[in-house]
Design a protein around this motif. Structure first.
Motif, short mmCIF file in Angstrom:
data_model
loop_
_atom_site.label_atom_id
_atom_site.label_comp_id
_atom_site.label_asym_id
_atom_site.label_seq_id
_atom_site.Cartn_x
_atom_site.Cartn_y
_atom_site.Cartn_z
N TYR A 106 4.12 -7.86 4.28
CA TYR A 106 3.53 -9.19 4.20
C TYR A 106 3.53 -9.65 2.74
N ASP A 123 1.21 -11.12 -0.19
CA ASP A 123 -0.21 -11.25 -0.52
C ASP A 123 -0.50 -12.60 -1.17
N LYS A 124 -1.76 -12.80 -1.54
CA LYS A 124 -2.19 -14.09 -2.08
C LYS A 124 -1.55 -14.41 -3.43
N ASN A 125 -1.01 -13.39 -4.08
CA ASN A 125 -0.32 -13.61 -5.35
C ASN A 125 1.19 -13.81 -5.17
N VAL A 134 4.42 -6.88 -0.08
CA VAL A 134 3.60 -5.67 0.07
C VAL A 134 4.08 -4.91 1.30
N GLN A 192 -4.34 -2.97 9.04
CA GLN A 192 -5.72 -3.23 8.65
C GLN A 192 -6.73 -2.44 9.49
#
Length: 827
Positions: free
Chosen positions: A679, A681-683, A687, A739
């Motif tokens: 996926y 990530d927010k940055n 990942v 997760q």
């Protein structure tokens, strides 16, 4: 076709073992009788350092192969007689004959014996053991859970994990007929009883991995049960707060034998200790029989039949659960409407025709058919209030927890109309050929599976007055009537109608070869092949077990086990969560290697045994899954690879003279790497989560079963069952698989039982003038206290949403302290 280069090595190894080393062995003949001189048929005869097995014939006669000029231990076993070991030494060229006298077994219900003294890698479990181990579920499954490598964190369930595998990775055979678990069961409360009726069992063998090629296509374990063939008339029954059992057996002129057993179980009494209050009506009934005809000296016919019906009616009323920490205590209150009604019917018929032209050769044709009819119907509404609580020490009520704030409220509405029928028909031809230093076994089987599955199931969520999922809207903006956001969106909804009619072809060949004259080295090697018409997949699995018994002062046995294990998917593995089927699904696969050692010794002048095994399994083509209570929810894709590694140890022996106890320890780690779970990530970084714990990743487990008796009064005994195990991974149902790495609390449980054998065959029968009392072999009274420490163990989690749209996990606790009383009588 999957034919790997390593397979050629196994073929060369296998066929290179065929020569027989007759010059180092001789035949020992004899006859087995009871204390009255009557012949005893079907006595299991094994030598201590050999995997070959023999049985006494109709007149008690037998002929076995033993090494010359060496003292050899020969063990005689029969369900109605005491195990006896005789040591003999026969010179080359001599013709020796013996008469073996077996004493009647006067401990039918007394004590517990788990025997694993054999040269092979299987643990033998005494069928009488379940009488003394205090567990709510009972049966052979409770005993397996206490073995190293096997684990369970739900005392209501008959299912168990073995070395990182799930419930569907375990094989169960009864008289060489494979047994299947129910398809639609979601919770342990619905399960009922396991298939194996220990009242009827003669031999029980269990392997936690690295088993032979003759055992089918699963990756974790095998449970092999043989039902007995009676030599006399007899019977027995048990009565308890949780149900009843009864069985009868008989032998008619050594030409016909019958064995019939019935079981009834109801867990209503046990379910009263659950936090969800309501009306529980679980009724589980089971009827089994084994009929045997001896057609001639060479031909025999066996008929195994089973009918079981499990009905579960559940009308919940309310529930109140406190959870969290001291600083963040929570309470959920739920009120229910509706009911659940489930029915599971199973029929099994197996016909075995055996032809044994001589002592060395045996051929068997096994025809069997399994039919399952399962329905699952429920309409349930659950309205919940999630609150913050704190202790009010000044409160005059019994409950000092006071609500300080409401964190959320909502409603679940669940509906299901699921129906499934399954027919599995098989024809299996097997052969066995025994040579002085080698035993060859082979088999061919064709299997037809017909499955019809109708699914209609949905669940609707409402949180704080909003149906979830709720599309976002702008405040003050009117939403048109035809806007997609006005469409009622269920939380989950799927419907499907599946029909499946496929064939499987499989077969095996294996050799058990005693390599040297002193029988120090024994090699079992074989090949297994499987073909399935559904996906046109062909697999070949080579396996071997090498056993070494050095002639040291103390008895040691070392084993090296390795092999390839395929698990072709069955119906559950290929079904997506929306009910559709994956037609390109492939077999899961594992490479396994294990190194074990058994050390038999004497301490305090009593027998003890220490066993240990280290193993590693490399897993490919895995079908990832999640677990909710006992329901396995598969992804239906070969979307992962993984591994499992660990160490299993067990110390067993007579800690108290004449009574066996044990302690087992398992350390294990299993993980998987999903192939498509990356996926951003927010940055904006890519990942890759990598390896994550599998749902069965139980790192640590210790089981203790300890028995003691009152000094100078051995009929009164105490039985303690202790389980301490680490928690399992879990996660929110809407979370990605990577997760779901939270950990449930450790599983801690202590059950204690007290038994009093007020009638025993050898001690009391002749004291009574009553003909009825003299007909009783053994009679005992058992008092059991389940979960004596009253620890709240967690089976699964209920996920609810609070006012901040944050999901909270609410533990579903298992049973609390409960008392059971049981009466057991054998005639």
């Amino acid at each position: 076709m999957r034919f790997r280069p390593a397979t050629l090595l196994w073929l060369l190894l296998f066929f290179g073992m065929m020569p027989a080393w007759a010059q180092h062995t001789t035949q020992l003949r004899g006859r087995v009788v009871d204390t009255y001189g009557n012949p005893v048929e079907n006595v299991l005869i094994t030598t201590v350092h050999n995997t070959a097995t023999y049985f006494s014939q109709a007149e008690g006669e037998f002929s076995i192969t033993i090494p010359v000029n060496r003292e050899t231990g020969i063990t005689f076993q029969h369900i109605s007689y005491r195990d006896t070991t005789l040591y003999v030494k026969v010179a080359r060229g001599t013709d020796t004959s013996i008469v073996m006298v077996l004493a009647t077994n006067g401990e039918m219900l007394d004590g517990l014996t788990v025997t694993d003294k054999y040269a092979d890698s299987y643990t033998r479990i005494d069928p009488k053991a379940s009488f003394t181990m205090p567990t709510p579920s009972g049966g052979v499954e409770s005993l397996i859970k206490s073995m190293p490598g096997a684990s369970s964190t739900n005392e209501l369930s008959n299912q168990y994990n073995v070395r990182g595998g799930n419930y569907d990775e375990n094989l169960v055979f009864v008289n060489d007929i494979q047994i299947y678990r129910p398809f639609l069961v979601r919770s342990a409360q619905q399960e009922g009883m396991g298939f194996v009726n220990l009242d009827l069992a003669k031999n029980v063998r269990f392997s936690a991995g690295g088993f032979e090629a003759k055992y089918g296509d699963k990756m974790s374990s095998v449970l092999d049960v043989e039902y007995k063939k009676p030599v006399n008339y007899g019977g027995g029954f048990t009565l308890s707060f949780l149900g009843a059992t009864a069985y009868a057996e008989g032998n008619v002129n050594d030409k016909f034998t019958f064995l019939v057993g019935a079981r009834y179980k109801t867990n209503s009494y046990l379910f009263r200790s659950l936090e969800t209050k309501g009306t529980y009506k679980p009724n589980f009934f089971d009827l089994q029989m084994l009929l045997t005809w001896k057609l001639s000296d060479k031909w025999s016919l066996d008929l195994l039949g089973n009918f079981s019906r499990n009905s579960y009616k559940y009308i919940p009323e309310d529930r109140k659960t406190k959870f969290g920490t001291f600083s963040e205590a929570r309470q959920i209150t739920i009120y229910y409407d509706g009911q659940e009604v489930d029915n599971y019917e199973n029929y099994l018929g197996g016909l075995t025709l055996t032809f044994q032209p001589n002592q060395r050769d045996q051929y068997r044709l096994i025809l069997s058919s399994y039919y399952a009819k399962e329905t699952e119907t429920y309409d349930l509404q659950s309205q919940y209030w999630l609150s913050e609580i704190e202790a009010d020490l000044g409160s005059e009520s019994d409950d000092i927890a006071q609500v300080t704030d409401v964190r959320g409220y909502g409603t679940f509405l669940e509906h299901a109309r699921n129906r499934l029928t399954a027919v599995v028909a098989t024809a299996d031809l097997r052969g066995q050929h025994v040579f002085p230093s080698n035993k060859i076994e082979w088999g061919m089987k064709v299997q037809n599976e017909i499955i019809h599955d109708h699914i209609k199931e949905w669940k609707m969520f409402d949180s704080s007055g909003y149906t979830l999922p709720c599309p976002p809207t702008m405040p003050g903006v009117e939403v048109p009537w035809n806007d997609p956001s006005r469409i009622l969106d269920f939380g989950t909804f799927f419907t499907a109608d599946n029909s499946l009619n496929t064939f499987r072809l499989n077969g095996f060949i294996q050799s058990t070869w005693t390599i040297d004259a002193d029988q120090k080295w024994v090699l079992n090697s074989g090949l297994r092949a499987h073909y399935w018409t559904f996906n046109k997949e062909f697999t070949v699995s080579p396996r071997f077990i090498l056993s070494f018994t050095p002639r040291w002062k103390h008895e040691w046995v070392f084993r090296l086990k390795a092999g390839s294990y395929y698990q072709p998917p069955f119906y559950r593995e290929m079904r997506y969560r929306d009910g559709t089927l994956n037609h390109s699904i492939r077999s899961q696969h594992s490479y396994q290697v294990a190194l074990s050692a058994d050390y038999s010794f004497r301490m305090w002048n009593r027998p003890f045994k220490l066993t240990g095994e280290a193993y590693y399994k490399y897993l490919t083509n895995l079908i990832s899954y999640s677990v909710d209570n006992v329901q396995i929810i598969y992804s239906a894709e070969n979307d992962a690879k993984g591994y499992a590694t660990g160490i299993d140890m067990k110390l067993s022996g007579e800690f108290i003279r004449g009574i066996e106890s044990w302690i087992s320890l398992s350390l294990m780690k299993t993980a998987e790497d999903l192939l498509y779970d990356h996926y951003i990530d927010k940055n904006g970084q890519y990942v890759e989560p990598g390896y994550i714990p599998r749902p069965s990743d139980q790192r640590f487990a210790i089981n203790i079963f300890f028995q003691d008796h009152v000094p100078f009064f051995t009929p009164l005994r105490v039985h303690l069952n202790f389980v301490f195990a680490s928690g399992l991974p879990y996660g929110a149902p809407n979370a990605q698989r990577y997760q779901q790495t939270l950990r449930s609390p450790w599983y801690r449980r202590v059950d204690i039982g007290f038994s009093y054998m007020f009638l025993q065959q050898n001690r009391d029968r002749m004291k009574h003038n009553s003909k009825f009392l003299r007909s009783i072999k053994n009679a005992g009274l058992f008092l059991e206290v389940f979960n004596i420490l009253n620890i709240n163990n967690v089976s699964s989690y209920l996920w609810v949403t609070d006012i901040n749209n944050t999901m909270t996990s609410v533990p579903n606790y298992l049973t609390s302290r409960t008392i059971n009383l049981k009466l057991a009588v054998d005639f």
